[in-house]
Design an enzyme around this catalytic site. Sequence first.
Site, PDB file in Angstrom:
ATOM      1  N   TYR A  66       0.791  -1.226   0.000  1.00 42.12           N
ATOM      2  CA  TYR A  66       0.000   0.000   0.000  1.00 42.12           C
ATOM      3  C   TYR A  66       0.828   1.282   0.000  1.00 42.12           C
ATOM      4  O   TYR A  66       0.740   2.093  -0.917  1.00 42.12           O
ATOM      5  CB  TYR A  66      -0.950   0.000   1.208  1.00 42.12           C
ATOM      6  CG  TYR A  66      -1.975  -1.100   1.139  1.00 42.12           C
ATOM      7  CD1 TYR A  66      -2.967  -1.097   0.159  1.00 42.12           C
ATOM      8  CD2 TYR A  66      -1.949  -2.165   2.034  1.00 42.12           C
ATOM      9  CE1 TYR A  66      -3.902  -2.110   0.079  1.00 42.12           C
ATOM     10  CE2 TYR A  66      -2.880  -3.182   1.957  1.00 42.12           C
ATOM     11  CZ  TYR A  66      -3.856  -3.149   0.989  1.00 42.12           C
ATOM     12  OH  TYR A  66      -4.766  -4.161   0.900  1.00 42.12           O
TER      13      TYR A  66
ATOM     14  N   PRO B 124     -11.280  -0.939  -2.214  1.00 39.99           N
ATOM     15  CA  PRO B 124     -12.451  -1.741  -2.572  1.00 39.99           C
ATOM     16  C   PRO B 124     -13.729  -1.076  -2.069  1.00 39.99           C
ATOM     17  O   PRO B 124     -13.690  -0.151  -1.255  1.00 39.99           O
ATOM     18  CB  PRO B 124     -12.205  -3.056  -1.828  1.00 39.99           C
ATOM     19  CG  PRO B 124     -11.416  -2.655  -0.626  1.00 39.99           C
ATOM     20  CD  PRO B 124     -10.569  -1.485  -1.042  1.00 39.99           C
TER      21      PRO B 124
ATOM     22  N   HIS C 117      -7.778   0.701   2.221  1.00 42.67           N
ATOM     23  CA  HIS C 117      -7.513  -0.689   2.587  1.00 42.67           C
ATOM     24  C   HIS C 117      -6.300  -0.908   3.495  1.00 42.67           C
ATOM     25  O   HIS C 117      -6.131  -1.994   4.040  1.00 42.67           O
ATOM     26  CB  HIS C 117      -7.314  -1.482   1.294  1.00 42.67           C
ATOM     27  CG  HIS C 117      -7.813  -2.889   1.364  1.00 42.67           C
ATOM     28  ND1 HIS C 117      -7.991  -3.564   2.539  1.00 42.67           N
ATOM     29  CD2 HIS C 117      -8.166  -3.761   0.383  1.00 42.67           C
ATOM     30  CE1 HIS C 117      -8.420  -4.786   2.283  1.00 42.67           C
ATOM     31  NE2 HIS C 117      -8.538  -4.926   0.982  1.00 42.67           N
TER      32      HIS C 117
ATOM     33  N   SER D 230     -10.283 -12.728  -4.952  1.00 43.44           N
ATOM     34  CA  SER D 230     -10.580 -12.764  -3.530  1.00 43.44           C
ATOM     35  C   SER D 230     -11.998 -13.269  -3.317  1.00 43.44           C
ATOM     36  O   SER D 230     -12.921 -12.875  -4.031  1.00 43.44           O
ATOM     37  CB  SER D 230     -10.435 -11.370  -2.911  1.00 43.44           C
ATOM     38  OG  SER D 230     -10.436 -11.443  -1.515  1.00 43.44           O
TER      39      SER D 230
END
Length: 645
Positions: A96, A109, A335, A551
Site C-alpha cells: 500500500y 475496494p 484498505h 478474492s
Amino acid sequence: MPILEKVPYRMPVKTPSSEEELGLPKLPVPPLQQTLATYLQCMRHLVPEEQFRKSQAIVRRFGAPGGLGEALQQKLLERQEKTANWVSEYWLNDMYLNNRLALPVNSSPAVIFARQHFQDTNDQLRFAASLISGVLSYKALLDSHSIPTDWARGQLSGHPLCMKQYYRLFSSYRLPGHTQDTLVAQKSSIMPEPEHVIVACCNQFFVLDVVVNFRHLSEGDLFTQLRKIIKMASNEDERLPPIGLLTSDGRSEWAKARTVLLKDSTNRDSLDMIERCICLVCLDAPGAGELSDSHRALQLLHGGGCSKNGANRWYDKSLQFVVGRDGTCGVVCEHSPFDGIVLVQCTEHLLKHMMKTNKKLVRADSVSELPTPRRLRWKCSPEIQGHLASSAEKLQRIVKNLDFIVYKFDNYGKTLIKKQKFSPDAFIQVALQLAFYRLYKRLVPTYESASIRRFQEGRVDNIRSATPEALAFVQAMTDHEVALLEFEKLQLLQAAIQAQTEYTVMAITGMAIDNHLLALRELARDLCKETPEMFMDETYLMSNRFVLSTSQVPTTMEMFCCYGPVVPNGYGACYNPQSEAILFCISSFHNCKETSSAKFAEAVGASLIDMKDLCSSWQPAESKPLSTKEKARGSARAKDLDSHC
C-alpha cells in the site's frame, strides 16, 4: 491491492486487551530451501523453458550453502525474535504505502448494499442517521473492548485470530507522502477522541458533532442535523471548490497539493477536522440512468467522476459510507489499516443495527440546543486550482478506463459443490484458471488472499492458484486433440483442487512464499550495496505481476464487494459464493486491448458449467478402481477451508 477474507466464527467472549492474552504465536519463518523450491515449482510452467533454466541457476546461487540467501535468512530469524511480526511493516509498505497510484479503483475496494428505495430526501437522511447511529454503537463496543474474538473455522478451527485490525476502523488515516504514504493512528494521549463525523454533500464538507453535552445524539437528532446540512449545501452562493477531488489523484500529486494547502491556516484547520473524524458519510446526488448492480458498484468505486459524485469523497479516510438519493448505498474502504473480514463484520453489524431501529426513529429531543453543523472552508490559490483541474481530468480517465461487470452465475452454488466433497473456494479458483486459459491459452501468476491472523499482527499471504495441477486440468479440458476419458479429466480436476487446498493450508499456517521472499528482498536492500540478481530476475519480477487478482468475500447479508485490477493488463475477480448462486465482480481496463470483463465473465460461467457436467458425468460403478497413487493425487475431496480468505 485489495485483501479480503472470509467471515470466521465468532466466540461470544470479551476481546482480550493484548495478543499475548489470546496466546497468539509469532508468524513462523519458513525454511529457506523450502521457499526457494516452492517458488521454482510455482513458476516453472508459467515461463519459457530457457528463462526457467536461467532462473533456476540464479536461485541455486542465492540459496547455496554459506551464500547470500542463508545470510539474509539468518537476519530474518533475528528480526523475528525482535518484532511481533517480521513481515508486517514490509508488507504494508509494499502493498500500500509505497504505491503511487490513485486510490479509487486501483486500491480502495467497495461494498455495495442492497438497493434502497427512498421516496424522498427525508428517507435518504433517515437511512444516513440510522447508519451513523450504528457506527456510534459499534465504536462504543470497540472502545470498551467488547468485540467478540474471531476464531478460525474449517480444517484448522479452534485458533483465536488477531483482533488488532478492528481497532483501526475509526482511528486510522492514510496521509499522502511524496515517495511513501504514512498510516496515521489517531489515538493519542494528547489529542481527544474524535467526536465528529464529516458529511460530504454537493462536494462540500460539513462537521457533524455526534457527541453533545457528553451524550451521543439520538437518531432523531442526527436526522435533524443532516437536514440542516442538506439545506446549507444547497446554497450555491456558499459553494466552495471541490477539494475532495485532490484525494482521488496519484499519491505523490496529492501530497504536493496538500503541502500547498497547508500554507493557509484555514485549510490546515479543515484538513485537521477531516483527518481526525470518525468516518465520512457521503450524501450523493442521484446517478444517471439505470441502477443495476454494475452501475451501483461503479458509483462506489469512483463516484462517476467529477461531474457526478466523484468529488463528494475523501479517499484517505478508512471508511466512507455512501448514501445516495437514488438508493445507491455502500462503503468505500481505504484498505491499508485492515483486511476484508473487518470491513464485512463491521458492515454487517451496521446493517443489522439499522434493521432493528429503522422503524423506531425518534424526533429530536432538543433541537434548539444542537449546534449548527459547520461547513469546512478552503482558501484556494491559483496553484490549487491547477491541481484541482488536473485531478478532475485524471479521475475522468479512471472512470472511462474501468471495464466492470457484476455477473451472477445462477446455475448452482456452494451447496452443489459441497455435495461433490469439494471446497467451494478451491473449486471456484480452478474455474477461474480454466476461464483464463480458454481465453489466452496460458496461465499467469494469480493472487488469492489468505489470512494469517492466527499469528500476532497477522494480515495476509498469497495463495498461488496457477498451479501445475491446474494447468494439467485446463489443458485436458480444452485440448480436443487429446482424447481423455471423462474419468481421467475428473481425476485431473481432483488433483487441481487438492493442490489448491494444500497451498491454502500452507499459506494460512505461515508457510507460503510471498511474504518470505518479500522480507528477504527488503533485508537485502538494507544490507547489500546492489539488489541481488535473485530479485532482479525477470521470472521473479513476473511472479509479482498478478494478472489475475482474486478474492473470496462471502457475506451473510445482501451485499457484495468489488475492486479493480492491480496491473494494466489484468483482471480483478471478487466472488461471493451463495447457496444456489455465485456472484462475481469482474474488472479490467478498456485501454488494454487483450482484456474484456464481459468475455471473462462469460468464460467463467462456461467453465463452471463444464466442471459441473464433468462431476455429474462419472459414476463410480462405471470406472476402474483408483490406484493408491491416483487416490493420493486425486483425492481433493477436502473439507471447506472456511477461514482462509
